[in-house]
Each structure stands twice: as C-alpha cells, then as structure tokens.
Design an enzyme around this catalytic site. Structure first.
Site, mmCIF file in Angstrom:
data_model
loop_
_atom_site.group_PDB
_atom_site.id
_atom_site.type_symbol
_atom_site.label_atom_id
_atom_site.label_comp_id
_atom_site.label_asym_id
_atom_site.label_seq_id
_atom_site.Cartn_x
_atom_site.Cartn_y
_atom_site.Cartn_z
ATOM 1 N N ASP A 1 8.257 29.314 0.741
ATOM 2 C CA ASP A 1 7.365 30.507 -0.614
ATOM 3 C C ASP A 1 6.221 29.823 -0.244
ATOM 4 O O ASP A 1 6.125 28.691 0.935
ATOM 5 C CB ASP A 1 8.147 30.587 -1.977
ATOM 6 C CG ASP A 1 7.818 31.015 -2.842
ATOM 7 O OD1 ASP A 1 6.879 31.821 -2.751
ATOM 8 O OD2 ASP A 1 8.642 32.556 -2.825
ATOM 9 N N HIS B 1 4.021 30.254 2.181
ATOM 10 C CA HIS B 1 3.510 31.594 2.436
ATOM 11 C C HIS B 1 2.222 31.232 1.895
ATOM 12 O O HIS B 1 1.256 32.338 1.162
ATOM 13 C CB HIS B 1 3.864 32.344 0.837
ATOM 14 C CG HIS B 1 5.763 32.882 1.351
ATOM 15 N ND1 HIS B 1 5.883 33.747 0.391
ATOM 16 C CD2 HIS B 1 5.475 33.064 2.400
ATOM 17 C CE1 HIS B 1 6.855 34.122 0.823
ATOM 18 N NE2 HIS B 1 7.273 33.519 2.188
#
Length: 288
Positions: free
Chosen positions: A114, A137
């Site tokens: 993430d 991310h």
C-alpha cells in the site's frame, strides 16, 4: 503500542526486526460476503500521544496491516528503517501519520502493498526525505474528507524520493463531499522509475460518480524537479472537483517520459495554477 510516552527511543541498532507474519491475516481478510474471517488486522508498531520520540535502525516485515503508525503525536523522528511486504498485501502502509505534527521520516527503504508513506487528517509540519519506495502505492497525502468530514493538513514537505515500480508516485487523494483544506504541500527532487501514476491529484477517491460535489480545498501545491519514467501514457493527472477546490498549483521543471520511450501526456480537470521552466508533458490547464 506506546501510549503517552515522552522521550521514547526505539532502535534496532541495525539488526532489530519486527516480523508480523501477516500472511495469515491477508488470506482471511474480510469481504462483504464472508462470515468466517478476521475483521481487523493489527498494526505492528503504534505510537499514540507520544512526544519527542525516535524510531531508528530497525526493520519491519510482513505486518498484518500498517507497519508503523504515528497518531496524535509530536516531534517524532523515523529514520533508517527497512520496511517490506509483498506488493499484493492489503493495507500494509509503511508509515502512516495521523493527527500529528513535527514528524520526520528520513533515510528509509519501504517496499510494501500500500502507501509507502500515508499522511492523514490533522497533520502539520511533516517531512519525508530520502526515501526509496517500491513496490507500493506511493507517498500519499490522504485520503481526506470521507463521509463529509472536515479535514485540515498543512506544511507537508516530500523530497529526495525515488519511486520504483509503484502504482502511484506523488499523490493527493480526497473524497467527494469532504470539507476543510490541505495546503502548503511540496514535492521536490522526485525520481520515478516505471511508475503507474507519477503525479496525481484525485478528488474523486473511490467515487467518480459525484463530479459536482464539494471537496477538501487544495492550495499552494508545489512540484519541483520531477523526472523519470511512467509505465502509462498519462504521467500527470490533476482531477479536481468542479467547486474551485484546486488552486495555486505550481509546477517547476518536470521531465517524465514513458518507460517504452514514447511521449507522455498530462490530463487535468478544474485545476488552476502555473508552470515554470521546462515541463514535459505539458499541463494544459495551468498557465505557462
């Protein structure tokens, strides 16, 4: 969790390891149609309501959810960390900061599933400096404004970051219908290697069906010396609400090409600001 500690130091002296063994949690992550599952995976290490704290020279591996969380704390230094988890592991943010101020994250390598660093509501005077990020991310301000919440974020400085094979790079994300502001945010000396969305403002996070709702107001957002390669044709994407919520966006020297050598493009909606010097791809909604 460390709660209400003043003057805390946590160090691994270069060899300490937090092993969350998160694969059991990931495989049993709850879904709407699943009854026999684990509802909430834990964060490996949490600092809550701590002041004058330092985390340094340690590794965090395979956290069930977030690796490090700094919540309602001030004067926190996070330095020389190595954070790793598989690229497909859910919600395994490297360092998450929430309602905190005067936080520095420096000299670390973060490879996770993430956000490498996520900067949430109520944060002020946060510096991210000298980070290698990927997979993951990207470095994200947000998400902000879910369920119409009133948010405030200001004085965020992200610099000297290398994104490698990440889904996003320099990202700001807000929910439609949110209120409040995020201002004085800078991304400086950023390198991208094969990044999906190198530069992105997304004011329709997880809900693109509400184009005319208000949003958290973004202002004084500065991008300086960003270069590298994008895995997609669109290298810069400013997607803002139609309610005048993206202003004073300043872009100063950008050189992002496609990973396959082709030209890239910028896409923008409802963004206001200016560009200075060489900017490639050209950003059509900003004044040059």
């Amino acid at each position: 969790m460390f709660y209400q500690v003043d003057g805390l130091t946590v160090t691994g002296n270069g060899g300490g390891l937090l092993d969350g063994r998160g694969y059991t949690w990931w495989s049993n992550k709850c879904k709407d149609d699943t009854k026999n599952c684990i509802p909430e995976a834990p964060t490996s290490l949490v600092l809550m309501s701590c002041n004058n704290a330092e985390l340094s020279h340690l590794s965090s591996k395979d956290s069930p959810q977030m690796h490090i969380a700094v919540i309602m704390s001030s004067k926190v230094s996070v330095t020389q960390l190595t954070i790793t988890a598989p690229g497909d592991s859910p919600n395994t943010d490297g360092v998450h900061i929430d309602r905190s101020e005067n936080v520095q994250i420096t000299g670390s390598t973060i490879r996770t599933g993430d956000d490498c660093v996520s900067i949430g509501p109520g944060c002020r005077f946060v510096t991210v400096d000298g980070i290698v990020c990927g997979p993951g991310h990207g470095v994200s301000v947000g998400s902000l404004g879910r369920y119409g919440a009133i948010e405030s974020v200001e004085h965020i400085d992200v610099k000297n970051v290398h994104f490698i094979n990440t889904m996003n790079g320099a990202r700001i994300k807000t929910w439609p219908g949110g209120r409040g502001y995020a201002k004085s945010i800078s991304f400086t000396n950023i390198n991208f290697t094969n990044v999906g969305n190198p530069v992105i403002i997304d004011q329709f996070y997880q809900d693109r069906a509400l184009p005319n709702m208000g949003a958290v107001v973004l202002s004084n957002i500065t991008y300086t010396n960003l270069q590298g390669t994008s895995s997609q044709k669109t290298a810069v994407d400013f997607d803002c609400s139609g309610m005048g919520s993206c202003t004073q966006i300043h872009v100063r020297y950008v050189a992002i090409t496609a990973s396959d050598g082709r030209a890239t493009e910028a896409r923008c909606r409802n963004a206001q600001g200016d560009t200075t010097g060489y900017v490639n791809p050209r950003i059509p909604c900003l004044i040059s």
